[in-house]
Design a protein around this motif. Structure first.
Motif, short mmCIF file in Angstrom:
data_model
loop_
_atom_site.label_atom_id
_atom_site.label_comp_id
_atom_site.label_asym_id
_atom_site.label_seq_id
_atom_site.Cartn_x
_atom_site.Cartn_y
_atom_site.Cartn_z
N GLN A 111 -9.96 16.12 -15.22
CA GLN A 111 -8.56 15.91 -15.59
C GLN A 111 -7.73 15.56 -14.37
O GLN A 111 -7.97 16.04 -13.26
N HIS A 112 -6.75 14.71 -14.59
CA HIS A 112 -5.87 14.28 -13.52
C HIS A 112 -5.18 15.49 -12.90
O HIS A 112 -4.80 16.44 -13.59
N VAL A 113 -5.01 15.44 -11.59
CA VAL A 113 -4.43 16.58 -10.87
C VAL A 113 -3.00 16.88 -11.34
O VAL A 113 -2.55 18.03 -11.23
N LEU A 114 -2.29 15.89 -11.89
CA LEU A 114 -0.94 16.11 -12.38
C LEU A 114 -0.86 16.28 -13.90
O LEU A 114 0.24 16.42 -14.44
N ASP A 115 -1.98 16.30 -14.57
CA ASP A 115 -2.00 16.46 -16.03
C ASP A 115 -1.37 17.80 -16.40
O ASP A 115 -1.84 18.86 -15.98
N LEU A 175 -10.94 9.29 -14.93
CA LEU A 175 -12.20 9.13 -14.22
C LEU A 175 -11.93 8.86 -12.75
O LEU A 175 -11.40 7.82 -12.38
N VAL A 176 -12.28 9.83 -11.92
CA VAL A 176 -12.15 9.69 -10.47
C VAL A 176 -13.24 8.76 -9.96
O VAL A 176 -14.42 8.91 -10.34
N ALA A 177 -12.89 7.79 -9.12
CA ALA A 177 -13.87 6.83 -8.62
C ALA A 177 -13.67 6.56 -7.14
O ALA A 177 -12.54 6.41 -6.66
N LEU A 178 -14.80 6.48 -6.43
CA LEU A 178 -14.83 6.09 -5.02
C LEU A 178 -15.90 5.01 -4.85
O LEU A 178 -16.92 5.01 -5.55
N PHE A 179 -15.66 4.09 -3.89
CA PHE A 179 -16.56 2.97 -3.68
C PHE A 179 -16.91 2.85 -2.19
O PHE A 179 -16.02 2.94 -1.34
N ASN A 187 -22.63 25.48 -18.57
CA ASN A 187 -22.11 24.12 -18.45
C ASN A 187 -20.64 23.97 -18.83
O ASN A 187 -20.06 22.90 -18.66
N ASP A 188 -20.05 25.02 -19.37
CA ASP A 188 -18.62 24.98 -19.69
C ASP A 188 -17.77 25.51 -18.53
O ASP A 188 -16.56 25.74 -18.70
N MET A 189 -18.37 25.67 -17.37
CA MET A 189 -17.63 26.14 -16.20
C MET A 189 -16.50 25.18 -15.86
O MET A 189 -16.52 24.01 -16.26
N HIS A 190 -15.50 25.67 -15.12
CA HIS A 190 -14.38 24.83 -14.68
C HIS A 190 -14.76 24.15 -13.37
O HIS A 190 -14.86 24.79 -12.33
N ARG A 191 -14.95 22.84 -13.44
CA ARG A 191 -15.31 22.07 -12.26
C ARG A 191 -14.07 21.34 -11.73
O ARG A 191 -13.22 20.92 -12.51
N ASN A 192 -14.02 21.13 -10.43
CA ASN A 192 -12.95 20.32 -9.86
C ASN A 192 -13.53 19.03 -9.31
O ASN A 192 -14.72 18.95 -8.97
N ALA A 193 -12.69 18.00 -9.22
CA ALA A 193 -13.17 16.67 -8.84
C ALA A 193 -13.68 16.61 -7.41
O ALA A 193 -14.68 15.96 -7.13
N GLN A 194 -13.00 17.31 -6.49
CA GLN A 194 -13.42 17.22 -5.09
C GLN A 194 -14.83 17.77 -4.88
O GLN A 194 -15.65 17.13 -4.21
N THR A 216 -3.52 5.07 -8.54
CA THR A 216 -4.14 4.90 -7.22
C THR A 216 -3.68 5.91 -6.19
O THR A 216 -4.26 5.98 -5.10
N ILE A 217 -2.65 6.68 -6.46
CA ILE A 217 -1.98 7.41 -5.37
C ILE A 217 -2.05 8.93 -5.46
O ILE A 217 -1.66 9.61 -4.51
N SER A 218 -2.57 9.47 -6.55
CA SER A 218 -2.41 10.91 -6.78
C SER A 218 -3.55 11.77 -6.24
O SER A 218 -3.43 12.99 -6.21
N GLY A 219 -4.66 11.16 -5.88
CA GLY A 219 -5.78 11.94 -5.38
C GLY A 219 -6.53 12.64 -6.50
O GLY A 219 -6.49 12.23 -7.66
N MET A 220 -7.24 13.72 -6.15
CA MET A 220 -8.09 14.40 -7.11
C MET A 220 -7.89 15.91 -7.05
O MET A 220 -7.35 16.45 -6.08
#
Length: 237
Positions: free
Chosen positions: A188-192, A38-42, A117-124, A93-97
């Motif tokens: 999904q994590h960018v390094l997954d 789960l990508v999170a920004l505050f 809705n099954d499209m491939h979405r990216n976190a950014q 904390t260090i890998s980004g999105m």
């Protein structure tokens, strides 16, 4: 610490959302399936120029990752939220999105016209959509937290993604020390290394709680946190 439920919701896999968490509330996030990210920004809702600062968060607490007892610092030396409980012992904390290029390269392009809705979405892109709802844009992107993911580094600084860091039902509880705009993306994590596009869903629960007391775990984790809480509490006196 007495609590009561304020609301409950969920965030589907590959989806995103944003909302305000008031001071003295908790957001409990549960990884329903396990091995989620789960990508999170505050951002300080009362002054959105103040936002999560990864470098200060790690430096002040002498750590490489987040776990129970750690806090998330802003770029003004104040505390946005505290991890008051977590069954998952490592949050990256260090890998980004992920972005369009990383998702397309790894999983292929699949847009809404083809897959709905099954499209491939990216976190950014997901985060940028949410930021735009609050008058923010690409200039306001900062380093994010990847809750429930673990990434280690060897002696040469090479990063490695650790699979199955989070089990089904693992959770993290974030107590908010100021009024915070929360931006989330289930991606999904960018390094997954998984070859399959399969972002996971999360359950969200908002709880009312009391303020951090003098013997609070997060306040007393290190001397820097004590000063961070003092700086934060000054704006609420």
């Amino acid at each position: 610490m007495s609590v009561k439920v304020l609301w409950e919701d969920s965030i589907p896999g590959g989806s995103h959302g944003s909302f305000i968490m008031k001071r003295d509330t908790i957001l409990k996030v549960t990884d329903i399936v396990g091995n989620g990210n789960l990508v999170a920004l505050f951002y300080n809702m009362d002054n959105k120029l103040e936002r999560y600062n990864m470098a200060d968060t790690l430096k002040a607490q002498h750590t490489f990752f987040l776990s129970k007892g750690n806090v998330c610092y802003s770029d003004m030396g104040r505390i946005l939220c505290s991890i008051v409980d977590s069954s998952c012992t490592w949050h990256d904390t260090i890998s980004g999105m992920s972005n369009t290029e990383t998702i397309t390269t790894k999983y292929g392009a699949l847009n809404y016209q083809e897959a709905r809705n099954d499209m491939h979405r990216n976190a950014q892109d997901s985060v940028l959509i949410e930021l735009s709802k609050w008058g923010l844009d690409r200039r306001d992107l900062v380093a994010n937290v990847n809750f429930f993911s673990k990434v280690t580094a060897n002696a040469q600084g090479v990063l490695s993604f650790v699979s199955d860091n989070s089990k089904p039902g693992d959770f993290v509880e974030l107590r908010f020390e100021m009024n915070v705009l929360v931006v989330l993306a289930s991606s999904q994590h960018v390094l997954d290394p998984s070859p399959r596009y399969s972002p996971n869903p999360f359950a969200l629960t908002s709880l009312k709680c009391s303020s951090a007391g003098p013997y609070d775990l997060c306040r007393n984790l290190c001397p820097e946190n004590g000063r961070g809480f003092y700086n934060t509490e000054l704006i609420f006196r």
